[in-house]
Design an enzyme around this catalytic site. Sequence first.
Site, PDB file in Angstrom:
ATOM      1  N   HIS A   1      -3.522  -5.333  -0.105  1.00  0.00           N
ATOM      2  CA  HIS A   1      -3.317  -5.783   1.273  1.00  0.00           C
ATOM      3  C   HIS A   1      -3.344  -7.305   1.355  1.00  0.00           C
ATOM      4  O   HIS A   1      -4.420  -7.906   1.473  1.00  0.00           O
ATOM      5  CB  HIS A   1      -4.403  -5.201   2.186  1.00  0.00           C
ATOM      6  CG  HIS A   1      -4.238  -3.753   2.476  1.00  0.00           C
ATOM      7  ND1 HIS A   1      -3.920  -3.278   3.733  1.00  0.00           N
ATOM      8  CD2 HIS A   1      -4.327  -2.660   1.681  1.00  0.00           C
ATOM      9  CE1 HIS A   1      -3.833  -1.963   3.709  1.00  0.00           C
ATOM     10  NE2 HIS A   1      -4.080  -1.560   2.462  1.00  0.00           N
TER      11      HIS A   1
ATOM     12  N   GLU B   1      -2.665  -9.097   3.816  1.00  0.00           N
ATOM     13  CA  GLU B   1      -3.137  -9.546   5.134  1.00  0.00           C
ATOM     14  C   GLU B   1      -4.653  -9.593   5.218  1.00  0.00           C
ATOM     15  O   GLU B   1      -5.223 -10.077   6.193  1.00  0.00           O
ATOM     16  CB  GLU B   1      -2.589  -8.621   6.219  1.00  0.00           C
ATOM     17  CG  GLU B   1      -3.399  -7.378   6.499  1.00  0.00           C
ATOM     18  CD  GLU B   1      -3.321  -6.313   5.421  1.00  0.00           C
ATOM     19  OE1 GLU B   1      -4.094  -5.337   5.476  1.00  0.00           O
ATOM     20  OE2 GLU B   1      -2.479  -6.442   4.505  1.00  0.00           O
TER      21      GLU B   1
ATOM     22  N   CYS C   1       0.833  -1.210   0.000  1.00  0.00           N
ATOM     23  CA  CYS C   1       0.000   0.000   0.000  1.00  0.00           C
ATOM     24  C   CYS C   1       0.871   1.266   0.000  1.00  0.00           C
ATOM     25  O   CYS C   1       1.616   1.489  -0.950  1.00  0.00           O
ATOM     26  CB  CYS C   1      -0.974  -0.045   1.171  1.00  0.00           C
ATOM     27  SG  CYS C   1      -2.302   1.159   1.062  1.00  0.00           S
TER      28      CYS C   1
END
Length: 366
Positions: free
Chosen positions: A343, A345, A259
């Site tokens: 992202h 995660e 990001c």
Amino acid sequence: MNQWKKMRERAAFLALADGEIFRGWSFGAPVDAVGEAVFNTGMTGYQEILTDPSYAGQFVTLTAPEIGNYGCNPQDVESRGLFLNGLVIHELNAPSNFRSTESLAELLKRSGKPGIAGIDTRKLTVALRSRGSQRAYLHVSGEPVTEAEAVEKARAWEGLDGQDYAARVTAGKRFEWNDSGDFHVVALDYGIKYNILRGLAAAGMRVTVLPARSTAAGVLAERPDGVFLSNGPADPAAVRYAVEMIRALLGKVPLMGICLGHQLLGLAAGAECGRLKFGHHGCNHPVRNLATGAVEITSQNHNFALSSERLPSCLEVTHINLNDNTIEGIRHRSEPAFSVQYHPESAPGPHDSGYLFTQFRNLLER
């Protein structure tokens, strides 16, 4: 009938800088605010969105029509608090879930963040898609503010361009996330999410978190096996200290960014970064891995992107967005460094990209 009466008594509106007004009713904290209006296309995950520091400075419009159904709980937070400027939804529902410890309205009120419900979020989303993300003013306090005054307040706000929000959301102190792992990784906190730290730890890394304004010398003093550049809010061009720090680390230690960290790595290598019309916000964005041809459904939250027209020869594009062909991943051709715009995660979102933490570990092993 009582609910409709309460809604009328809490009349509120969102004023866009271009003059359009969206009316609804207030919930959460009764405070007016300015912010940049964006929309998020995720179907679930509002608590993770609320606690994602990358939303600092923004009013998040959720396109899913029913919000609040499963409530909120301490286990699903992604940072130490709420960082967005306000929440915009269509229908607010009471929670009904065994994991819920408080309602969405209670969480917003306790955190001092305003919300507005009853908005035609489809119409607002179309407006933002066609005219771009906009500065806006959210009037929920009940104080005497006219719609015309609210529009002028939105226009007068400084906005997010050229603003260093990473320094505003970083925890600002060093801390250890976990105490085990056969590789030691330093994570720079530009607005880091907890699930990133969990992902690094699950890949067998011991993680030390340093604040946004850390220097290259301070990072190297930790004797890391690798350095992770986190997500974060607003304009990467305003975080010059991070760009200089990353440039000094290139070639000295393996790097991974996501990001904002991806944008900062690109800038440090000589790339340019620009603003997208309405950004990428949601957990259903298709990205092609150019090495394997596989398509990953990804979680994203950013308003800026690296320019593909002026990418330096030292960088190779590894992933592209299938909606608009923007750059979603890069790697350095000669130094051990790579990054992705999205992202891996998740939290919220699919787990298609979780392999990237293992890819980082492999880079450390080599």
